[in-house]
Design an enzyme around this catalytic site. Structure first.
Site, PDB file in Angstrom:
ATOM      1  CG  ASP A   8      -2.126   0.897   0.932  1.00 60.88           C
ATOM      2  OD1 ASP A   8      -2.435   1.506  -0.093  1.00 60.88           O
ATOM      3  OD2 ASP A   8      -3.036   0.969   1.934  1.00 60.88           O
ATOM      4  N   GLY A   9       0.267   2.315  -0.456  1.00 58.95           N
ATOM      5  CA  GLY A   9       1.157   3.509  -0.326  1.00 58.95           C
ATOM      6  C   GLY A   9       1.524   4.168  -1.882  1.00 58.95           C
TER       7      GLY A   9
ATOM      8  NE  ARG B 295      -1.093   6.616   1.232  1.00 55.26           N
ATOM      9  CZ  ARG B 295      -1.306   5.812   2.385  1.00 55.26           C
ATOM     10  NH1 ARG B 295      -0.945   6.022   3.582  1.00 55.26           N
ATOM     11  NH2 ARG B 295      -1.711   4.554   1.989  1.00 55.26           N
TER      12      ARG B 295
ATOM     13  CG  ASN C 141      -8.060  -1.991  -5.382  1.00 58.16           C
ATOM     14  OD1 ASN C 141      -7.354  -2.793  -5.482  1.00 58.16           O
ATOM     15  ND2 ASN C 141      -8.431  -1.076  -4.620  1.00 58.16           N
TER      16      ASN C 141
ATOM     17  NE  ARG D  66      -7.625   2.061  -5.668  1.00 55.08           N
ATOM     18  CZ  ARG D  66      -6.385   2.424  -5.227  1.00 55.08           C
ATOM     19  NH1 ARG D  66      -5.365   2.474  -5.830  1.00 55.08           N
ATOM     20  NH2 ARG D  66      -6.173   1.910  -3.953  1.00 55.08           N
TER      21      ARG D  66
ATOM     22  NE  ARG E 136      -3.234  -1.732   4.094  1.00 50.82           N
ATOM     23  CZ  ARG E 136      -4.441  -2.036   3.828  1.00 50.82           C
ATOM     24  NH1 ARG E 136      -5.326  -2.874   4.473  1.00 50.82           N
ATOM     25  NH2 ARG E 136      -5.106  -1.235   2.810  1.00 50.82           N
TER      26      ARG E 136
ATOM     27  CG  LEU F  36      -7.187  -8.993   6.453  1.00 52.66           C
ATOM     28  CD1 LEU F  36      -5.818  -9.144   6.446  1.00 52.66           C
ATOM     29  CD2 LEU F  36      -7.749  -9.977   7.782  1.00 52.66           C
ATOM     30  CB  SER F  37      -8.219  -4.102   2.943  1.00 55.16           C
ATOM     31  OG  SER F  37      -7.976  -3.038   3.494  1.00 55.16           O
TER      32      SER F  37
END
Ligand code: IPE
Ligand code: MG
Length: 236
Positions: free
Chosen positions: A20-21, A24, A68, A71, A184, A191-192
Site C-alpha cells: 500500500d502507498g 502517496r 478497487n 477507482r 502491510r 486487512l481490507s
C-alpha cells in the site's frame, strides 16, 4: 546483534503482502498516481528477488481487490496495462528462478488480454517447484469464501462431513498453507478483505514505509520481528 538471512529463525512459510502507498509515494514526488503504481510493480519484482533469497515457500501479493473497481477508470486501466507489461517483461525471468505463479481471485470480469496474460504466467510456471508466488488480482476474501461454497456444492465427490481442512481446498489458495506473516505498508492497519480465511492466526507487521520504498532492509526487519513473536494458536 548483526542478523543475517541465515540466522533469522523461524522464518514464515507463507508471507502475504498488502503493498500500500503507491498513490502517496507519487504525490510525495509530484508525480501522477500511475507513476506510483509503476514504481510499486518494480518494487514487487525486487521484493520477489529478496524474498527468494530466503528459504520461504509462499508469498502472496494483494494486487487488485474486488473493491478497487471503485477507482477512476483511467487508474484501473493503467493498472491492468502495467500488469500485462509486467508479464511480458518479467515472466521469463520469474520462470528461470523456478518460481510458480498462482492467480488468486476471479479471472472473470477482467479484460480478455489481461486474462490471457495471467493464464500464460500460470501455465508457463505451473511445474516449477521453487517459491510459489500468489498474485491476488480481482480478489476479495468474502467472494473467495462464496466461490468456495459454490464449488463445494457443485462437487459430486464432496467430502462428508466437511471440516476446516477439506473446506480450505475449495479456496483459491487450494493447497497453499495458511498465512504466517502478513505485511502491510504505508501506515494502514486493516486487512481490507484480504485472505480472510487464511489469516485466522497470522502475525501482522505494519510499517509507515510506502510500498515503493519498502526495501531489502525493511523485509529483513519484518522477518526478524516475526522470528521473535510467540505464536500460541490459542494455547497457553
Ligand atoms: C496500493 O497503493 C496499490 C493498489 C491498491 C493497486 P494505493 O493506490 O492504494 O496508494 P495510496 O493508498 O493511495 O497511497
Ligand atoms: Mg491504498
Amino acid at each position: 546483534m548483526n542478523r543475517t538471512a541465515e540466522n533469522i529463525l523461524p522464518l514464515p512459510v507463507h508471507i502475504a503482502i498488502v503493498p500500500d502507498g503507491n498513490g502517496r509515494w507519487a504525490e510525495k514526488h509530484g508525480l501522477p498516481r500511475l507513476s506510483g503504481h509503476r514504481e510499486g510493480v518494480l518494487n514487487m519484482m525486487r521484493m520477489i528477488q529478496y524474498i527468494s533469497e530466503y528459504p520461504i515457500k509462499y508469498v502472496t501479493f494483494y494486487g487488485f481487490s474486488t473493491e478497487n473497481w471503485n477507482r477512476p477508470e483511467p487508474e484501473i486501466n493503467g493498472l491492468f496495462k502495467l500488469v500485462e507489461h509486467f508479464v511480458d517483461e518479467q515472466l521469463d525471468k520469474i520462470n528461470e528462478k523456478n518460481i510458480r505463479i498462482r492467480h488468486i481471485g476471479r479471472l472473470n470480469g477482467l479484460p480478455t488480454s489481461l486474462q490471457k496474460a495471467i493464464s500464460r504466467a500460470v501455465s508457463l510456471t505451473a511445474k516449477n517447484d521453487g517459491m510459489t508466488l500468489g498474485v491476488a488480482w480481482n480478489y476479495g476474501g468474502r467472494a473467495e469464501i462464496i466461490d468456495a461454497i459454490a464449488k463445494f456444492t457443485a462437487d459430486p465427490d464432496k467430502p462428508q462431513p466437511l471440516d476446516e481442512k477439506s473446506f480450505s481446498r475449495y479456496l483459491y489458495t487450494g493447497d497453499m498453507p495458511d498465512v504466517d506473516l502478513l505485511i502491510r505498508t504505508s501506515n494502514e492497519m486493516r486487512l481490507s478483505n484480504y485472505l480472510l480465511w487464511q489469516t485466522a492466526y497470522s502475525e501482522f507487521y505494519f510499517t509507515n514505509v510506502l510500498w515503493p520504498d519498502f526495501g531489502k532492509k525493511d523485509i529483513e526487519n519484518a522477518l526478524i520481528d516475526y522470528s521473535r513473536r510467540n505464536r500460541r494458536f490459542g494455547g497457553s
